[in-house]
Design a protein around this motif. Structure first.
Motif, PDB file in Angstrom:
ATOM      1  N   PHE A 187       0.838  -1.205   0.000  1.00  0.00           N
ATOM      2  CA  PHE A 187       0.000   0.000   0.000  1.00  0.00           C
ATOM      3  C   PHE A 187       0.870   1.252   0.000  1.00  0.00           C
ATOM      4  O   PHE A 187       0.636   2.193  -0.778  1.00  0.00           O
ATOM      5  N   GLY A 188       1.887   1.283   0.864  1.00  0.00           N
ATOM      6  CA  GLY A 188       2.756   2.448   0.925  1.00  0.00           C
ATOM      7  C   GLY A 188       3.502   2.679  -0.373  1.00  0.00           C
ATOM      8  O   GLY A 188       3.604   3.817  -0.859  1.00  0.00           O
ATOM      9  N   SER A 189       4.030   1.624  -0.960  1.00  0.00           N
ATOM     10  CA  SER A 189       4.783   1.782  -2.203  1.00  0.00           C
ATOM     11  C   SER A 189       3.870   2.205  -3.350  1.00  0.00           C
ATOM     12  O   SER A 189       4.246   3.035  -4.189  1.00  0.00           O
ATOM     13  N   GLY A 190       2.657   1.651  -3.401  1.00  0.00           N
ATOM     14  CA  GLY A 190       1.727   2.036  -4.457  1.00  0.00           C
ATOM     15  C   GLY A 190       1.280   3.477  -4.340  1.00  0.00           C
ATOM     16  O   GLY A 190       1.198   4.200  -5.341  1.00  0.00           O
ATOM     17  N   ALA A 191       1.008   3.927  -3.115  1.00  0.00           N
ATOM     18  CA  ALA A 191       0.588   5.313  -2.911  1.00  0.00           C
ATOM     19  C   ALA A 191       1.701   6.290  -3.276  1.00  0.00           C
ATOM     20  O   ALA A 191       1.473   7.298  -3.957  1.00  0.00           O
ATOM     21  N   LEU A 192       2.928   6.002  -2.847  1.00  0.00           N
ATOM     22  CA  LEU A 192       4.049   6.890  -3.165  1.00  0.00           C
ATOM     23  C   LEU A 192       4.351   6.892  -4.660  1.00  0.00           C
ATOM     24  O   LEU A 192       4.690   7.930  -5.236  1.00  0.00           O
ATOM     25  N   PHE A 193       4.250   5.723  -5.290  1.00  0.00           N
ATOM     26  CA  PHE A 193       4.469   5.655  -6.737  1.00  0.00           C
ATOM     27  C   PHE A 193       3.473   6.539  -7.477  1.00  0.00           C
ATOM     28  O   PHE A 193       3.835   7.246  -8.425  1.00  0.00           O
ATOM     29  N   SER A 194       2.216   6.521  -7.039  1.00  0.00           N
ATOM     30  CA  SER A 194       1.194   7.342  -7.681  1.00  0.00           C
ATOM     31  C   SER A 194       1.496   8.830  -7.520  1.00  0.00           C
ATOM     32  O   SER A 194       1.377   9.609  -8.466  1.00  0.00           O
ATOM     33  N   LEU A 195       1.924   9.226  -6.320  1.00  0.00           N
ATOM     34  CA  LEU A 195       2.209  10.639  -6.070  1.00  0.00           C
ATOM     35  C   LEU A 195       3.434  11.120  -6.844  1.00  0.00           C
ATOM     36  O   LEU A 195       3.428  12.202  -7.435  1.00  0.00           O
ATOM     37  N   VAL A 196       4.490  10.324  -6.840  1.00  0.00           N
ATOM     38  CA  VAL A 196       5.735  10.747  -7.474  1.00  0.00           C
ATOM     39  C   VAL A 196       5.635  10.725  -8.991  1.00  0.00           C
ATOM     40  O   VAL A 196       6.157  11.610  -9.680  1.00  0.00           O
ATOM     41  N   SER A 197       4.945   9.737  -9.537  1.00  0.00           N
ATOM     42  CA  SER A 197       4.877   9.599 -10.994  1.00  0.00           C
ATOM     43  C   SER A 197       3.906  10.562 -11.642  1.00  0.00           C
ATOM     44  O   SER A 197       3.901  10.722 -12.859  1.00  0.00           O
ATOM     45  N   GLY A 198       3.045  11.225 -10.841  1.00  0.00           N
ATOM     46  CA  GLY A 198       2.084  12.157 -11.410  1.00  0.00           C
ATOM     47  C   GLY A 198       0.845  11.505 -11.956  1.00  0.00           C
ATOM     48  O   GLY A 198       0.114  12.120 -12.743  1.00  0.00           O
ATOM     49  N   MET A 199       0.586  10.249 -11.544  1.00  0.00           N
ATOM     50  CA  MET A 199      -0.596   9.554 -12.043  1.00  0.00           C
ATOM     51  C   MET A 199      -1.876  10.091 -11.428  1.00  0.00           C
ATOM     52  O   MET A 199      -2.963   9.782 -11.882  1.00  0.00           O
ATOM     53  N   GLY A 200      -1.753  10.888 -10.364  1.00  0.00           N
ATOM     54  CA  GLY A 200      -2.933  11.277  -9.601  1.00  0.00           C
ATOM     55  C   GLY A 200      -3.682  12.479 -10.107  1.00  0.00           C
ATOM     56  O   GLY A 200      -4.601  12.947  -9.437  1.00  0.00           O
ATOM     57  N   THR A 201      -3.315  13.039 -11.255  1.00  0.00           N
ATOM     58  CA  THR A 201      -4.007  14.215 -11.774  1.00  0.00           C
ATOM     59  C   THR A 201      -5.452  13.865 -12.131  1.00  0.00           C
ATOM     60  O   THR A 201      -5.673  12.841 -12.784  1.00  0.00           O
ATOM     61  N   PRO A 202      -6.465  14.674 -11.742  1.00  0.00           N
ATOM     62  CA  PRO A 202      -6.380  15.924 -10.992  1.00  0.00           C
ATOM     63  C   PRO A 202      -6.560  15.755  -9.478  1.00  0.00           C
ATOM     64  O   PRO A 202      -6.561  16.740  -8.768  1.00  0.00           O
ATOM     65  N   ASN A 203      -6.757  14.551  -8.953  1.00  0.00           N
ATOM     66  CA  ASN A 203      -6.978  14.335  -7.519  1.00  0.00           C
ATOM     67  C   ASN A 203      -5.896  13.394  -7.004  1.00  0.00           C
ATOM     68  O   ASN A 203      -6.078  12.175  -6.979  1.00  0.00           O
ATOM     69  N   PRO A 204      -4.736  13.917  -6.598  1.00  0.00           N
ATOM     70  CA  PRO A 204      -3.613  13.042  -6.243  1.00  0.00           C
ATOM     71  C   PRO A 204      -3.863  12.179  -5.013  1.00  0.00           C
ATOM     72  O   PRO A 204      -3.403  11.039  -4.958  1.00  0.00           O
TER      73      PRO A 204
END
Length: 258
Positions: free
Chosen positions: A140-157
Motif C-alpha cells: 500500500f505504501g509503495s503504491g501510494a508513493l508511486f502514484s504521487l511521485v509519478s504524477g498519475m494522480g491528476t487531478p486528484n492526487p
C-alpha cells in the motif's frame, strides 16, 4: 625438467574453480551482512534496507526507461488536444508517467521499491515475522508513493494515491497467499513443525506463547538452538524465557536436533 612439468600439471588443482570461489565469497559476504543487519536497531536496518531497495529500483527503472523512451520509439506519444476534458488529460498524464524516459522511470521505481523494502523491514521487526499484513502494508505504501511521485494522480492526487495503494495491497496479498500455499509441502500441516514446542509450552503452562514462536518461525528444529535473545526478539517475557530455556536444557528430547 620433470619437476617443472609436474608443478605445471598441479597448478590448476591448487587454483581451484574461480567461479566457485567467487560464489563462495559472495555468499559469505551476504551471510555476514545479514548477521550484521540482525544486530542493528530497527531504524538502522530500515534505512539500509530502503537504500538498497532505492538503488535496485532505480537501476531497474532506468533500464526499462531506456528501452521504452519516447526518443527511441517510432510512434511518439502525441500531446492531448487543447479542448480535451479533464478525464482525458488525466488519462494522458497517467500514460505519460508510465512511459517516461530513463531518469523518470529510475525515480519512480526507486521510490516504489525503496518504500516497499523499508516498510516491509519495519513491519517484520514489529510483528516478529513476515506475514500477509506486513506485506500488504508495504505494498500500500509503495503504491501510494508511486502514484504521487509519478504524477498519475491528476487531478486528484490523494484519491489516486489511495486507490493505487489499495490495488497494490490487494495484488500483493494475493501473491503472498499463493506463495505461502505452494511453499508448504503437500499433506504437511504447519502445526506439524510445532508439535514438540506445543507440548513443552503446555507442560510449563505457557500455551499462550505458541503464537510468539510461530511469528518468529521458531519451529521444533530450532529448539536446541534457542537463546535468551531469540526468545526476547519474539517478545516473550523474562520469566517464561527462563522456564523455557531450563526445560530445553533438562529434557534430552528437546536438547537435540529434531
Amino acid at each position: 625438467m620433470a619437476s617443472s612439468s609436474s608443478s605445471l600439471s598441479s597448478a590448476p588443482a591448487r587454483g581451484g574453480n574461480p567461479l566457485e570461489e567467487l560464489t563462495g565469497r559472495v555468499k559469505a559476504l551476504e551471510a555476514g551482512f545479514r548477521a550484521w543487519m540482525a544486530k542493528q536497531p530497527i531504524h538502522v536496518e530500515a534505512a539500509v534496507t530502503t537504500a538498497v531497495g532505492v538503488v535496485q529500483g532505480g537501476a531497474l527503472g532506468g533500464l526499462m526507461g531506456s528501452l521504452t523512451a519516447d526518443g527511441g520509439s517510432p510512434f511518439p506519444m502525441p500531446p492531448p488536444p487543447p479542448n480535451a476534458n479533464p478525464q482525458a488529460v488525466a488519462s494522458f498524464k497517467q500514460a505519460q508517467a508510465l512511459a517516461g524516459g530513463p531518469l523518470v522511470q529510475a525515480r519512480n521505481f526507486a521510490v516504489m521499491t525503496g518504500a516497499n523494502a523499508g516498510i516491509s523491514c519495519v513491519m517484520r521487526r514489529i510483528r516478529g515475522a513476515e506475514d500477509i499484513q506486513g506485506s500488504m502494508a508495504a505494498a500500500f505504501g509503495s503504491g501510494a508513493l508511486f502514484s504521487l511521485v509519478s504524477g498519475m494522480g491528476t487531478p486528484n492526487p490523494v484519491a489516486s494515491a489511495i486507490t493505487s495503494g489499495v490495488a497494490f495491497a490487494v495484488f500483493q496479498g494475493g501473491f503472498f497467499m499463493i506463495g505461502q500455499k505452494f511453499s508448504k509441502p503437500r499433506g504437511v500441516s504447519e502445526d506439524t513443525y510445532y508439535s514438540s514446542t506445543r507440548n513443552m509450552l503446555q507442560e510449563l503452562g505457557l500455551e499462550k506463547y505458541e503464537k510468539n514462536f510461530k511469528k518468529g518461525l521458531l519451529t521444533d528444529h530450532t529448539l536446541p538452538l534457542l537463546t535468551d535473545s531469540a526468545l526476547r526478539d519474539v517478545k516473550i517475557p523474562p520469566g517464561p524465557r527462563l522456564l523455557i530455556l531450563d526445560q530445553i536444557k533438562r529434557d534430552p528430547g528437546l536438547a537435540k536436533a529434531q
